[in-house]
Design a protein around this motif. Structure first.
Motif, short mmCIF file in Angstrom:
data_model
loop_
_atom_site.label_atom_id
_atom_site.label_comp_id
_atom_site.label_asym_id
_atom_site.label_seq_id
_atom_site.Cartn_x
_atom_site.Cartn_y
_atom_site.Cartn_z
N ASP A 67 38.35 22.01 41.52
CA ASP A 67 38.80 23.06 40.62
C ASP A 67 39.74 24.02 41.34
O ASP A 67 39.55 24.36 42.51
CB ASP A 67 37.61 23.84 40.07
N SER A 69 41.24 27.83 41.48
CA SER A 69 40.83 29.19 41.14
C SER A 69 42.05 30.08 41.08
O SER A 69 42.81 30.16 42.05
CB SER A 69 39.84 29.72 42.20
N THR A 70 42.27 30.72 39.94
CA THR A 70 43.42 31.59 39.75
C THR A 70 43.05 33.04 40.02
O THR A 70 42.02 33.53 39.55
CB THR A 70 43.97 31.47 38.32
N ASP A 71 43.87 33.72 40.80
CA ASP A 71 43.62 35.10 41.18
C ASP A 71 44.83 35.94 40.79
O ASP A 71 45.92 35.78 41.35
CB ASP A 71 43.36 35.20 42.68
#
Length: 414
Positions: A67, A69-71
């Motif tokens: 996966d 992960s967008t920050d």
């Protein structure tokens, strides 16, 4: 890249990079499995005196569940009147005048997964409002942060050498989480000088109290002390030589309340950095930093490893600052030296760096090369080697020895 909207007479710009990389231990060539920023993108929209600024990143871990992960690291609206600027939203602030290790720059929490990255790359954005007013050679900045933001720590990461002493606890709430900061800057004939004040809560947690049960401690309570920071900075030039200095005086206190036994913790400590930089032969940039810290006037208690005596008196040696430059935890007195040069019409960047603990055995050596065959593509190879003290397993550099690694990656910029 730039797009112009003829209807709103605005301008949209974006830039970013895709940067896959691998971290491999030098000891046994095994992979270090930690998240990294696979891609970043900066997108801005300008309309007259207003800017809408966003800064996003995508994190990825090779040996994970796949996966992404967008920050959203920053997202704020900026207004530029004739007298200065106003910003509102999620921001990463930059206080201080030395490079990277800033004792006075405490408005944002740190992301310990990226602690060895430079500048703003290792910070976490915080929802805030800032006003910067300019009068000639003087600037006055006010920052308001309505909610406290703690450091992102590496709980449960076997591949990260320095971990918190326990699993992530449940933190006590903060009664008044609002944080405020003020900074006054001035340009003078001999130097640029600034003074600052910041009142907030620690970015790293600490022991605040405990609940007793039948004359025993049944539960410890952790949270964030209130800390005030008084800062001063300067930068001056002597020919091709630049001198920078920065210092922060910290006053911290446990001011929490609850139906449990509070530990009356108070402490004062000082962190300071002096930096010199100059251009060497063949356009090589030379940089040296001296990083120092001193703790005094400590009161309170801390956790003991002895079950029969779970609490012991807090001392200068056992006190851990909850705010300030993270590199102060590696050495009370440290020396950092680096050199960077560019070859082949600036397509090849070569750099070496070191950090030395001046109080006890322990140091770090590093080297980096970045080659850009074109403006868009680049190839990175980097070495970080840590050497500690075999007789002192608690030495931070001893713990970092197994983290010695080679970093290899490619970078595509757009």
């Amino acid at each position: 890249m730039v797009f112009t909207n003829s209807i709103l007479i605005g301008q949209f710009t974006y830039s970013g990079n895709v940067h896959p990389l691998k971290m491999i231990r030098t000891s046994d060539q095994s992979e270090i499995n930690l998240p990294f920023r696979l891609a970043t993108i900066n997108a801005n929209y300008t309309l007259g005196a207003f800017d809408l600024v966003t800064n996003s990143a995508i994190e990825y871990r090779w040996d994970g569940d796949g996966d992404l992960s967008t920050d959203l690291r920053e997202a704020y609206l900026a207004y530029f009147p004739d007298w200065g600027e106003v910003k509102l939203g999620k921001q990463i602030h930059a206080w201080g005048m030395v490079d990277g290790n800033n004792p006075t720059d405490n408005l944002n929490a740190y992301d310990y997964y990226f602690m060895f990255m430079p500048g703003a790359d290792r910070k976490l954005g915080s929802n805030s409002a800032s006003i910067n007013m300019v009068w000639g050679d003087y600037q006055f900045e006010t920052v308001i942060i309505p909610e406290h933001s703690p450091n992102r720590l590496t709980f449960g990461e076997d591949d990260f050498p320095i971990q918190p002493p326990m699993d992530e606890p449940k933190y006590l709430g903060i009664e008044n989480p609002m944080e405020t900061g003020f900074r006054l800057r001035g340009s003078f004939p001999l130097a640029d000088i600034s003074i600052s004040y910041f009142k907030g809560h620690d970015r790293s947690f600490s022991l605040l109290g405990y609940s007793p049960s039948m004359e025993r401690i049944s539960e410890f309570h952790f949270g964030f002390r209130e800390t005030k920071v008084y800062g001063a900075n300067f930068v001056t030039f002597l020919g091709n030589f630049t001198i920078r200095g920065e210092g922060g005086f910290f006053s911290t206190e446990n001011n929490t309340k609850g139906a449990w036994n509070k530990i009356e913790t108070k402490a004062e400590y000082l962190q300071y950095v002096f930096q010199g930089e100059m251009a060497g032969p063949y356009d090589i940039a030379l940089n040296a930093q001296y990083i120092g810290s001193k703790t005094f006037n400590v009161e309170g208690q801390t956790i003991s490893m002895n079950p029969a005596m779970p609490l012991i008196e807090l001392t200068d040696d056992s006190f851990t600052p909850g705010m300030g430059t993270p590199f102060a935890m590696f050495a009370e007195n440290g020396l950092s030296v680096s050199a960077t040069g560019w070859l082949m019409d600036d397509r090849l960047e070569l750099s070496v760096n070191s950090f030395l603990n001046l109080d006890e055995n322990g140091y770090m050596l590093g080297a980096r090369t970045f080659y850009s065959p074109s403006e868009s593509w680049g190839i990175l190879a980097q070495l970080s080697q840590f050497i500690g003290d075999v007789e002192n397993p608690e030495n931070p550099f001893t713990k970092l020895e197994d983290f010695s690694h080679i970093q290899i990656g490619i970078k595509y910029s757009f």
